[in-house]
Design an enzyme around this catalytic site. Structure first.
Site, PDB file in Angstrom:
ATOM      1  N   HIS A  56       0.814  -1.217   0.000  1.00  0.00           N
ATOM      2  CA  HIS A  56       0.000   0.000   0.000  1.00  0.00           C
ATOM      3  C   HIS A  56       0.853   1.275   0.000  1.00  0.00           C
ATOM      4  O   HIS A  56       0.902   2.002  -0.971  1.00  0.00           O
ATOM      5  CB  HIS A  56      -0.920  -0.008   1.237  1.00  0.00           C
ATOM      6  CG  HIS A  56      -1.837  -1.182   1.294  1.00  0.00           C
ATOM      7  ND1 HIS A  56      -2.802  -1.438   0.352  1.00  0.00           N
ATOM      8  CD2 HIS A  56      -1.945  -2.184   2.195  1.00  0.00           C
ATOM      9  CE1 HIS A  56      -3.464  -2.541   0.673  1.00  0.00           C
ATOM     10  NE2 HIS A  56      -2.961  -3.022   1.779  1.00  0.00           N
TER      11      HIS A  56
HETATM   12  O1  RIB Z   1      -5.219   0.329   4.016  1.00  0.00           O
HETATM   13  C1  RIB Z   1      -3.815   0.279   4.042  1.00  0.00           C
HETATM   14  C2  RIB Z   1      -3.258   1.348   4.929  1.00  0.00           C
HETATM   15  O2  RIB Z   1      -3.628   1.104   6.270  1.00  0.00           O
HETATM   16  C3  RIB Z   1      -1.719   1.382   4.944  1.00  0.00           C
HETATM   17  O3  RIB Z   1      -1.314   2.704   5.108  1.00  0.00           O
HETATM   18  C4  RIB Z   1      -1.341   0.588   6.163  1.00  0.00           C
HETATM   19  O4  RIB Z   1      -0.092   0.997   6.729  1.00  0.00           O
HETATM   20  C5  RIB Z   1      -2.453   0.974   7.083  1.00  0.00           C
HETATM   21  O5  RIB Z   1      -2.111   2.237   7.637  1.00  0.00           O
END
Ligand code: RIB
Ligand code: CA
Length: 317
Positions: free
Chosen positions: A252
C-alpha cells in the site's frame, strides 16, 4: 526530470509498509530530501508508531532525520477506533527492530509541519501521507496559511470499487472502507477538499502490487536487510489472503512514493472525492470525474513488475 531532490515530509502510522516507504525514500537521497517524519495513530497507538519510526531510523543508521509525534486519535474523537491487527501489536508483524536510541524531536508534529512549510518556499514541499490524515486535518484547521503552502500531498487511502482479485469487498478494515480513511473519515474528507493538490493511491491500485513468492525470494537476496525487507513486504498476508484471495500481501504505502517519483508507472484521472464520515460505511469514498479537480486518483498501473524492480534496485545500494 527534476535535478534537485523533492523536499518531503513523511506522515505515517508505521506499520511495516510505512517503514518500507521511508526506507525506499532514504535510499534515494538524490530524489527525496526527507525533511522529517510526523507520526500519527493508526495501525497501532501513537506511542508505538512513534517508537517504530525512531527504531527504523536507528536500524538504518539514517542521518539526523527528526521524528515528531502527532495526533494520538482522530481529529474529532478522544480515542482511535479499533484496528485489525494487520501488523500485530508491535505494528511490525513478525519483524523485530532493536529499540530506538534516539528520541523524538517534539510531540507536536502539526506545529513542526507548519513551521517547516513557512520556512520553505510556498509549493516546494510534498507530503507523503501513509496513515490516517489526522495531522494534516489539524494543520488545515490550526494554520490554514501554512497548509496552503503545501505543494502536493501523496495519499494512500480510500477505495472506489470492489477490490481485486476476488471482488467481494470495497474495503480492507470493513467491507466498505479502507483503513486510513476509516480511522479518521472526517480528516480524509477535509484534506481531500482543502484546496491543495492531492495524488491519491486507493486500494483499487495498491491491490495490484502483491508480495508473491518470487518477489519474496528476491527480497531475501538483497545485499542488506533482505530478511527484514521480506518481513515488511509480507506482514499483512495473513489478512490479505483470506479476505481477498491474494497470493501474498498488498503493497500500500510504498505506492505513494512510487507514484510521486515515477508517475509514468500509473494511469490516473482527476476527480472530486467525497468521503462518508458516519455510519456503517464510514470511510468509504465516492469519485466524480472532473478534469479541473485538484485530486488526481491513480486508476491503474502499466507494469507492477517495474514497481518491484525500482524498489529492489533502491534497496540494493
Ligand atoms: O489500508 C492500508 C493502509 O492502512 C496502509 O497505510 C497501512 O499501513 C495501514 O495504515
Ligand atoms: Ca500506513
Amino acid at each position: 526530470m527534476n535535478s534537485s531532490p523533492i523536499p518531503m515530509i513523511m506522515d505515517g502510522d508505521p506499520g511495516t509498509d510505512d517503514l518500507l516507504t521511508w526506507m525506499w525514500a532514504l535510499a534515494r537521497p538524490t530524489q527525496v530530501e526527507m525533511l522529517g517524519i510526523a507520526t500519527v495513530h493508526g495501525n497501532v497507538p501513537l506511542a508505538r508508531t512513534t517508537e517504530n519510526a525512531l527504531a527504523l531510523l536507528d536500524f538504518l543508521g539514517a542521518a539526523d532525520i527528526p521524528v515528531h509525534a502527532g495526533a494520538p486519535a482522530p481529529a474529532d474523537q478522544d480515542r482511535a477506533p479499533e484496528g485489525d491487527g494487520a501488523f500485530a501489536e508491535s505494528g511490525l508483524g513478525a519483524l523485530t527492530l532493536p529499540p530506538a536510541r534516539r528520541t523524538i524531536a517534539s510531540d507536536n508534529a502539526v506545529a513542526w509541519m507548519a513551521q517547516t512549510l513557512r520556512a520553505h518556499p510556498a509549493g516546494s514541499i510534498t507530503i507523503c501521507a501513509t496513515g490516517p490524515l489526522t495531522n494534516l486535518a489539524l494543520l488545515h484547521r490550526r494554520d490554514p496559511e501554512a497548509f496552503a503552502r503545501i505543494g502536493r500531498i501523496g495519499v494512500m487511502g480510500g477505495s472506489f470499487n470492489l477490490l481485486p482479485p476476488n471482488h467481494v469487498r470495497r474495503g480492507n478494515i470493513t467491507p466498505w472502507a479502507e483503513f486510513n480513511f476509516y480511522m479518521d473519515p472526517v480528516a480524509a474528507q477535509e484534506v481531500l477538499n482543502a484546496g491543495v493538490p492531492v495524488l491519491l493511491l486507493p486500494l483499487d491500485v495498491t491491490h495490484l502490487f502483491v508480495s508473491t513468492p518470487d518477489r519474496m525470494a528476491r527480497a531475501r537476496t538483497l545485499p542488506r536487510h533482505g530478511q527484514e525487507v521480506a518481513l515488511m513486504l509480507d506482514a499483512a498476508a495473513h489478512l490479505d489472503r483470506p479476505k481477498f484471495g491474494a497470493d501474498g500481501a498488498f503493497q500500500h504505502d510504498t505506492t505513494v512514493l512510487a507514484a510521486l517519483l515515477y508517475p509514468h508507472l500509473f494511469q490516473t484521472m482527476r476527480g472530486q472525492v467525497q468521503v462518508v464520515t458516519t455510519g456503517p460505511a464510514a470511510g468509504a469514498c465516492l469519485l466524480l470525474p472532473d478534469d479541473a479537480a485538484l485530486v488526481e486518483v491513480a486508476t491503474g498501473v502499466k507494469d507492477p513488475a517495474a514497481f518491484f524492480d525500482l524498489l529492489f534496485d533502491a534497496l540494493s545500494g
